[in-house]
Scaffold this motif. Structure first.
Motif, PDB file in Angstrom:
ATOM      1  N   THR A  94       1.363   2.567   2.681  1.00 46.43           N
ATOM      2  CA  THR A  94       0.563   1.546   2.330  1.00 46.43           C
ATOM      3  C   THR A  94       0.019   1.531   1.142  1.00 46.43           C
ATOM      4  N   ILE A  95      -0.024   0.539   0.591  1.00 51.96           N
ATOM      5  CA  ILE A  95      -0.444   0.371  -0.808  1.00 51.96           C
ATOM      6  C   ILE A  95      -1.958  -0.202  -1.345  1.00 51.96           C
ATOM      7  N   LEU A  96      -2.619   0.573  -1.764  1.00 55.51           N
ATOM      8  CA  LEU A  96      -3.989   0.056  -2.242  1.00 55.51           C
ATOM      9  C   LEU A  96      -3.783  -0.249  -3.889  1.00 55.51           C
ATOM     10  N   LEU A  97      -4.167  -1.257  -4.199  1.00 59.93           N
ATOM     11  CA  LEU A  97      -3.788  -1.525  -5.605  1.00 59.93           C
ATOM     12  C   LEU A  97      -5.111  -2.111  -6.543  1.00 59.93           C
ATOM     13  N   ILE A  98      -5.336  -1.517  -7.653  1.00 57.86           N
ATOM     14  CA  ILE A  98      -6.340  -2.105  -8.677  1.00 57.86           C
ATOM     15  C   ILE A  98      -5.341  -2.828  -9.757  1.00 57.86           C
ATOM     16  N   GLU A  99      -5.768  -4.187  -9.996  1.00 60.91           N
ATOM     17  CA  GLU A  99      -4.827  -4.709 -10.937  1.00 60.91           C
ATOM     18  C   GLU A  99      -5.683  -5.768 -11.691  1.00 60.91           C
ATOM     19  N   HIS A 100      -5.547  -5.850 -12.842  1.00 57.14           N
ATOM     20  CA  HIS A 100      -6.059  -6.870 -13.610  1.00 57.14           C
ATOM     21  C   HIS A 100      -4.927  -8.204 -13.702  1.00 57.14           C
ATOM     22  N   GLN A 101      -3.706  -8.153 -13.606  1.00 49.16           N
ATOM     23  CA  GLN A 101      -2.855  -9.165 -13.692  1.00 49.16           C
ATOM     24  C   GLN A 101      -2.668  -9.721 -12.529  1.00 49.16           C
ATOM     25  N   MET A 102      -3.228 -10.943 -12.620  1.00 50.18           N
ATOM     26  CA  MET A 102      -3.200 -11.784 -11.433  1.00 50.18           C
ATOM     27  C   MET A 102      -2.020 -12.244 -10.820  1.00 50.18           C
ATOM     28  N   ARG A 103      -0.755 -12.418 -11.717  1.00 56.14           N
ATOM     29  CA  ARG A 103       0.638 -12.605 -11.429  1.00 56.14           C
ATOM     30  C   ARG A 103       0.793 -11.460 -10.372  1.00 56.14           C
ATOM     31  N   VAL A 104       0.532 -10.300 -10.657  1.00 54.62           N
ATOM     32  CA  VAL A 104       0.951  -9.229  -9.664  1.00 54.62           C
ATOM     33  C   VAL A 104       0.153  -9.448  -8.494  1.00 54.62           C
ATOM     34  N   VAL A 105      -1.150  -9.463  -8.439  1.00 56.05           N
ATOM     35  CA  VAL A 105      -2.200  -9.537  -7.432  1.00 56.05           C
ATOM     36  C   VAL A 105      -1.763 -10.463  -6.486  1.00 56.05           C
ATOM     37  N   MET A 106      -1.383 -11.764  -7.093  1.00 55.91           N
ATOM     38  CA  MET A 106      -1.437 -12.909  -6.039  1.00 55.91           C
ATOM     39  C   MET A 106       0.084 -12.643  -5.917  1.00 55.91           C
ATOM     40  N   GLY A 107       1.051 -12.143  -6.485  1.00 54.98           N
ATOM     41  CA  GLY A 107       2.421 -12.114  -5.953  1.00 54.98           C
ATOM     42  C   GLY A 107       2.936 -11.253  -5.014  1.00 54.98           C
ATOM     43  N   ILE A 108       2.193 -10.094  -5.173  1.00 50.84           N
ATOM     44  CA  ILE A 108       2.608  -9.206  -3.769  1.00 50.84           C
ATOM     45  C   ILE A 108       1.519  -8.723  -2.666  1.00 50.84           C
TER      46      ILE A 108
END
Lengths: 546, 256
Positions: B204-218
């Motif tokens: 299970t992956i919990l992610l903090i991210e600023h790049q919206m491409r990554v956030v919205m992509g995965i």
């Protein structure tokens, strides 16, 4: 050739002056005066080169070398050979100019009202005994020549330069060692030449054959390689075992070195592996020594127990180990500077407890504890240094073995991870409390062992033997040797404990030389004399991918 | 089923409310992102999960068991691993040593075993080494094991940090801005890699991210934090349309 700007010529002048100033300092604090009688090179009973003169030459040589290096760093390959030689010579000239100025000044006004070491003897040494006029000129020429020579040596191809430098360095070292150990008179010129040439030739030959030898060994079968390893270690082991044959005095020095190696191996775990700066390390040494003394000395009648060395040893070591854990608990949450200060305090508290009148009936107070029996093996009492040497050697071998095994284990990795980043280590599942206490306990164990042997060696101990300076010395040993490096501990102890022990005339300059050595190390080789080596783990076996 | 659930988690620094009454449910085997402007309390929440901070109120449950008050190493033993926003490797250790430290909790060797080097210990070390090599291959660092971690290029340091976390064999992996400082093609690789972690290792992956491409992509679920409070939660598509989120990121007038 690119045009050199004025600042390019200022650099060697600056390094030269710096070298001269260091030499001046060495002369003014009296280091030259005390060591000018210790010969290196002699001819017909006359001293050609003494340790005192060498001490003046060393900073000049080093600074000339630095100037030459700075010059060579500017270009890919040194094309401007003349410029290089001139740089060295210039640097050497200005270094000797400082000394010549001192001589001149010393003649004009009486420096001795302030600098008592500015003696006629010193001036005589500086002017080669040729008087003011001629001597100064010779001094300046000599400086320039020396600088030029340093530059010329750097121009030599690597395969000649290294043996040559090694040969040149080994001659004074060997001469000093023999003169210190056997009250010898230094080397005569032919002997010095012989030693130098042989050393250089052996180095040269070794460097030529070593790659081939390695290929040959790599081609051997596994069992053949094992045999090779055995033979490779045979000579060093034989030498180490034969060392007490050198006599009582060298053995005495080696025993002292051994005590520090043992402590160094322990502190190396705490500071070098685990990164916990412990400045109160002497406390465990003291505890080991006192536990041994209390349990064995017939003076200690209050408990009615009188053990032999071997019976008391486990208790002494155990006492230190427990103290390591007990003193470790309150400092678990501390890091860096805070840890250093608190442990420094602990060290002093332990010493003051042993010194206190309050515990005098039990620990002897300022009178210490005497009549501690010697260790006995079979029917042999270890009552002199050559015999004690084997005891301490055995202790060191066991400690080194344990340290090496621990280092290459899960625990060693946990220590190093903690040293690198305590928070992340904890986030990787490392129990900091257990891991820290284990480091403190192991370190204290080695120190306690050292202390116990120390007590039986001296047969009497006093609180002042466990001064905070012992902690600092041990720390110096591992810094000079190389943090986290086990062979480094041995080299560091030989350099910081063995050398001053041999060169007794420097006794009062011991701390000054420690300081100088540490500053020099930090500037030129912060990783230590024998830096911590890394094992190759990934591609250890044939793994396929590279 | 939720592998991690937080209820009313509150963390204060003096008068500052870093995380306030935060509720979140992380579904098992999902990729869940937490986003929000700088200082929204995302990393603080990570630190609460991993035990570096103690939250004053609320509780965090992992597989139904409370984590509150456990020390970081105990929490790691439960099966939670993390990486850091600013890479934090053991710099003066080799790459493979870094990974081996990650495997620390799964080894048993004690002092006496390490000194005696019994057969059991040797077997354990050999196995650990083999697993570490396997991890290096998995994260794409095969052949670099004997380099000093500090000498690796930036992207490889990120991979190593993930590899080290994987070696603790977590069920939940917390990634704190893994795409920070990466160029578009590296980011693309990273996204594929994170999907592999989920699909192949079942994490299970919990992610903090600023790049919206990554956030919205995965991500399957995105939670938005602002000033320590949850302001929105939903699928990437829902979040992109959410007026409160747009307000938080771009200011009030942008919603008009």
């Amino acid at each position: 050739m690119n045009a050199r700007t004025r600042s390019d010529w200022m650099a060697p002048v600056k390094s030269g002056l710096m070298g001269g100033l260091i030499a001046l300092l060495i002369a003014m604090v009296g280091l030259v005066e005390v060591s000018v009688k210790r010969p290196i090179l002699t001819a017909d009973g006359r001293i050609l080169l003494s340790v005192g003169q060498l001490l003046l030459l060393l900073p000049i040589i080093l600074m000339c070398y630095k100037a030459v290096q700075v010059f060579a760093a500017g270009c890919e390959k040194v094309t401007d050979r003349l410029g290089l030689l001139a740089t060295g010579a210039l640097s050497g000239f200005f270094a000797s100019l400082v000394l010549a100025a001192l001589v001149l000044l010393g003649r004009v006004i009486n420096l001795r009202t302030v600098f008592i070491r500015a003696s006629p003897d010193l001036f005589n040494t500086l002017t080669f005994g040729l008087g003011l006029g001629g001597g100064s000129v010779v001094l300046l020429l000599f400086g320039a020549l020396l600088g030029g020579l340093v530059a010329a040596i750097t121009l030599l191809p690597d395969r000649i330069r290294r043996p040559l430098v090694l040969g040149l360095a080994l001659v004074p070292l060997a001469a000093i060692l023999t003169s210190a150990l056997f009250a010898g008179r230094g080397f005569s010129v032919p002997v010095a030449l012989l030693v130098g040439v042989v050393a250089a030739a052996l180095t040269f030959a070794w460097r030529q054959t070593q790659p081939k030898l390695q290929d040959r060994v790599a081609a051997l079968s596994p069992s053949g390689q094992r045999t090779y390893q055995v033979f490779r270690w045979l000579l060093p082991v034989a030498i180490v075992l034969a060392l007490p044959r050198l006599g009582a005095y060298p053995s005495e020095v080696l025993v002292n070195v051994g005590l520090f190696v043992l402590m160094g191996l322990g502190l190396n775990i705490v500071v070098g592996f685990a990164g916990l700066l412990d400045l109160g390390y002497v406390a465990f040494y003291a505890l080991g020594a006192y536990a041994m003394a209390v349990l064995t000395s017939p003076e200690m009648t209050w408990h009615g127990i009188h053990l032999t060395f071997w019976q008391a040893l486990p208790f002494a070591v155990l006492a230190s180990t427990s103290a390591g854990i007990i003193l470790g608990i309150p400092v678990l949450g501390m890091r860096g500077d805070y840890l250093a200060i608190v442990t420094l305090g602990f060290g002093e508290i332990i010493r003051l407890v042993f010194l206190s009148d309050w515990l005098k009936p039990f620990l002897g107070g300022s009178n210490g504890i005497t009549r501690i029996p010697k260790a006995v093996v079979g029917s042999i009492a270890l009552d002199n240094s050559p015999k004690l040497y084997y005891l301490i050697l055995a202790g060191c071998v066991v400690a080194a073995f344990v340290a090496i095994r621990l280092k290459d284990s899960r625990l060693g990795r946990a220590w190093m991870a903690m040293r690198e980043d305590e928070d992340v280590a904890q986030a990787m599942g490392i129990d900091l409390i257990k891991t820290k206490l284990l480091a403190f306990a192991t370190g204290a164990t080695f120190s306690g062992l050292s202390g116990a042997i120390f007590a039986s060696k001296l047969t009497s101990i006093y609180p002042h033997s466990f001064h905070v300076l012992v902690s600092i010395n041990v720390l110096g040993v591992i810094i000079v040797g190389g943090m986290g490096s086990i062979p480094g501990v041995v080299v560091g102890a030989l350099a910081l404990v063995g050398l001053p022990e041999l060169l007794r005339e420097f006794a009062e300059f011991r701390l000054l030389m420690y300081g100088a050595a540490l500053v020099f190390m930090m500037l030129t080789r912060p990783e230590g004399l024998v830096p911590e080596a890394r094992r190759k783990l990934e591609l250890h076996e044939a793994d396929g991918e590279v | 089923m939720a592998i991690l659930s937080a209820h009313h988690v509150t963390k204060r620094f003096g008068g500052l409310l870093a995380v306030s009454q935060f509720d979140v449910e992380i579904q098992e085997n999902s990729i869940h992102s937490i986003i929000g402007p700088n200082g929204a309390g995302k990393t603080t929440f990570f630190n609460c999960i991993t035990g570096f901070y103690r939250h004053e109120e609320g509780s965090i449950l992992f597989k139904g068991e409370p984590l509150d008050g456990l020390s970081p190493d105990r929490i790691t033993r439960q099966g939670i691993a993390r990486t850091y926003q600013n890479i934090r490797l053991f710099q003066n250790m080799t790459v493979i040593e870094n990974v081996l430290v990650g495997g620390h909790v799964h080894l048993r060797t004690g002092v006496f075993g390490a000194v005696a080097r019994t057969r059991g210990v040797m077997a354990e070390e050999a196995k650990a080494l083999e697993e570490a090599r396997h991890t290096l291959r998995f994260v794409g660092l095969a052949g670099r094991g004997d380099y000093m971690a500090v000498n690796l290029p930036y992207g490889d340091q990120r991979r190593l940090e993930i590899g080290r976390a994987l070696q603790t064999r977590p069920a939940l992996l917390l990634l704190d801005e893994p795409a920070a400082g990466m160029n578009p093609s590296e980011t693309e690789d990273l996204m594929a890699f994170v999907r592999r972690l989920r699909d192949e290792l079942g994490l299970t992956i919990l992610l903090i991210e600023h790049q919206m491409r990554v956030v919205m992509g995965i991500s399957e679920v995105v939670t938005v934090l602002d000033y320590g409070e949850k302001i929105a939660e939903g699928t990437p598509a829902q979040i992109q349309r959410d007026t409160k989120v747009i307000e938080a990121y771009l200011g009030r007038r942008a919603t008009a």
